[in-house]
Design a protein around this motif. Structure first.
Motif, mmCIF file in Angstrom:
data_model
loop_
_atom_site.group_PDB
_atom_site.id
_atom_site.type_symbol
_atom_site.label_atom_id
_atom_site.label_comp_id
_atom_site.label_asym_id
_atom_site.label_seq_id
_atom_site.Cartn_x
_atom_site.Cartn_y
_atom_site.Cartn_z
ATOM 1 N N ASP A 143 52.319 35.745 34.052
ATOM 2 C CA ASP A 143 51.055 35.854 33.321
ATOM 3 C C ASP A 143 50.279 34.547 33.190
ATOM 4 N N VAL A 144 50.966 33.435 33.019
ATOM 5 C CA VAL A 144 50.276 32.161 32.808
ATOM 6 C C VAL A 144 50.964 31.048 33.591
ATOM 7 N N SER A 145 50.220 30.001 33.853
ATOM 8 C CA SER A 145 50.779 28.821 34.520
ATOM 9 C C SER A 145 49.849 27.640 34.274
ATOM 10 N N GLN A 280 29.981 39.390 33.733
ATOM 11 C CA GLN A 280 30.592 38.253 33.045
ATOM 12 C C GLN A 280 31.387 37.397 34.032
ATOM 13 N N PRO A 281 31.126 36.097 34.113
ATOM 14 C CA PRO A 281 31.951 35.232 34.963
ATOM 15 C C PRO A 281 33.397 35.221 34.461
ATOM 16 N N ILE A 282 34.346 35.302 35.382
ATOM 17 C CA ILE A 282 35.758 35.460 35.034
ATOM 18 C C ILE A 282 36.515 34.157 35.310
ATOM 19 N N LEU A 283 37.230 33.672 34.274
ATOM 20 C CA LEU A 283 37.968 32.412 34.387
ATOM 21 C C LEU A 283 39.479 32.591 34.440
ATOM 22 N N SER A 284 39.984 33.791 34.108
ATOM 23 C CA SER A 284 41.426 33.957 33.996
ATOM 24 C C SER A 284 41.785 35.436 33.921
ATOM 25 N N ILE A 285 43.094 35.718 33.942
ATOM 26 C CA ILE A 285 43.566 37.094 33.735
ATOM 27 C C ILE A 285 43.141 37.577 32.348
ATOM 28 N N ALA A 286 43.157 36.696 31.361
ATOM 29 C CA ALA A 286 42.751 37.070 30.009
ATOM 30 C C ALA A 286 41.314 37.559 29.971
ATOM 31 N N GLU A 287 40.485 37.028 30.850
ATOM 32 C CA GLU A 287 39.090 37.462 30.914
ATOM 33 C C GLU A 287 38.983 38.886 31.458
#
Length: 440
Positions: A143-145, A280-287
């Motif tokens: 999920d994160v790194s 919406q511009p996407i920066l991450s999986i959370a977005e």
């Protein structure tokens, strides 16, 4: 002299006692360490906003539950100023928030079952993006790194450089008005917590944890004696629930697509770089989770702008009615409260291996892994006669509830507080019938 000494000991004793608590010591040591280093503003959002207005820099806000061990590696890399991140972080006003007491819930909306989340903001409160995803109780690898966070920081800097021309595309990153402006205003938290941590006493006990906000939201809606909405029961669905597997080392690059899923039907391919969703511009999986969280549970079509082998494309992700229920709730910290509300305190797991004698080969078969203690709301199933290692084969007449999550959905969306639910369990090859009450 003795009187003065006695009074001093009275005031010092609580602090010394609290300091001996490992969790208490961990929180206090973190404050000392971070404030002594001086690189991060510690638990002071107003100061960070003022500094951002003065400097013209964007803000990076890290929300981190200190006692939680699951995200310690990612957090340590941040606080210890990872050499890859440091040059990027230098371009931000950096603030570390270690509790959600007094947190502005109109701005900081995220998956509250996490204990690590990151926001990128303009000094005027505009949200550039979010980072931080979780889909397992202890495993964060998928999920994160640090690589993913690095790319999210870079993306936030690019959005800041283009601000305010891009302000319209960022408007939807701020969600609907919350039920209450700050966590401690929720009825289940009111009177128990204040707007700040109590460093003069027991700081750990004064802290509102992230998951308590999610719990408070569910309890608030449950108290209305209405079906718990999918949006409340299934917050921030992970994109893998729709068959979209994203690479945690990138912003939002498709790593895999599960066959026959909505993502597959939409035409997503491995290697696709998701540039924006619903504009919406996407920066991450959370977005991606943020956009999904705000999609209608009755069905939606999400417009996705992707880059495939350098070529821009537009895809449409179609979500059918009830799409949220594909998600799994069992990993979430908040599932503890759901077990009390819908299952009388039973922790239900799939059965590994062959079915025990007396359990039908087809249909529902969930192992009662644990039970809440008798005498409290989590002990309703135990009081009704359920025992650890029983096999639940029917719930309110339903034998097709194959997951613990399905039990939650049926109980919380079809039954009211105070009603009873008939259940059937198998114990020692015999089928036993019982009734459990729906809890607050």
């Amino acid at each position: 002299m003795r009187i003065v000494l006695a009074i001093a000991l009275i005031f010092l004793a609580p602090s010394a006692s609290f300091a001996q608590n490992p969790r208490e010591k961990k929180v206090r040591d973190d404050k000392i360490k971070v404030e002594a280093d001086g690189y991060w503003i510690y638990n002071n959002l107003p100061k960070a906003f003022d500094e951002a207005k003065t400097s013209g820099k964007p803000m990076v806000v890290i929300l981190r539950c200190i006692p939680c061990e699951e995200c310690v590696k990612l957090d340590d890399d941040l606080v210890n100023q990872d050499p890859v991140l440091r040059p990027l972080l230098d371009k931000f006003v950096r603030v570390r928030v270690v509790s959600v007491n007094g947190l502005d819930l109109a701005t900081f909306q995220y998956d509250y079952d996490q204990s690590f989340a990151c926001f990128f903001l303009n000094a005027d409160g505009t949200i550039y993006g979010r980072f931080g995803t979780r889909s397992h109780r202890t495993n964060w690898v998928g999920d994160v790194s640090i690589d993913g966070l690095t790319k999210a920081l870079q993306g936030a800097l690019e959005l800041h450089a283009g601000y305010p021309k891009n302000k319209e595309s960022l408007a939807a990153k701020r969600g609907p008005a919350p039920d209450f402006p700050v966590p401690e205003r929720y009825p289940s938290l009111t009177g128990k917590y204040g707007p700040k941590l109590n460093y003069e006493g027991n700081v750990v006990q004064s802290c509102i944890h992230c998951h308590q906000v999610g719990d408070a939201i569910k309890i608030y809606h449950r108290a209305k004696k209405e079906p718990l909405p999918d949006r409340v029961l299934f917050p921030y669905q992970h994109p893998k629930g729709q068959g979209l597997i994203l690479d945690p080392k990138e912003k939002a690059t498709v790593k895999d697509v599960k066959s026959g899923t909505p993502a597959d039907k939409a035409g997503f391919k491995p290697g696709d770089q998701i540039q924006s969703l619903e504009g919406q511009p996407i920066l991450s999986i959370a977005e991606v989770q943020w956009v999904l969280n705000n999609a209608s549970g009755d069905g939606a079509n999400i417009k996705a702008a992707v880059l495939r082998a350098g070529k821009p494309m537009t895809l449409s992700l179609s979500l059918d009615k009830g799409w949220r229920q594909a998600d799994d709730l069992s990993w979430r910290t908040s599932s503890w409260h759901l077990r009390r509300m819908a299952a009388g305190g039973m922790k239900l797991d799939p059965i590994d291996g062959p079915l025990p004698p007396g359990v039908p080969k087809d249909g529902m078969a969930l192992l009662v892994r644990y039970l809440g203690m008798n005498g409290g709301p989590h002990g309703a199933a135990l009081a009704a006669g359920v025992r650890q290692n029983d096999i639940l084969i029917a719930y309110d007449g339903r034998t097709d509830l194959m997951r613990e999550t399905d039990v939650f959905v049926h109980g919380l969306q079809t039954k009211k507080l105070g009603e009873t639910v008939g259940i059937k369990v198998v114990r020692g090859g015999r089928v036993l019938e019982m009734k459990i009450a729906m809890q607050e």
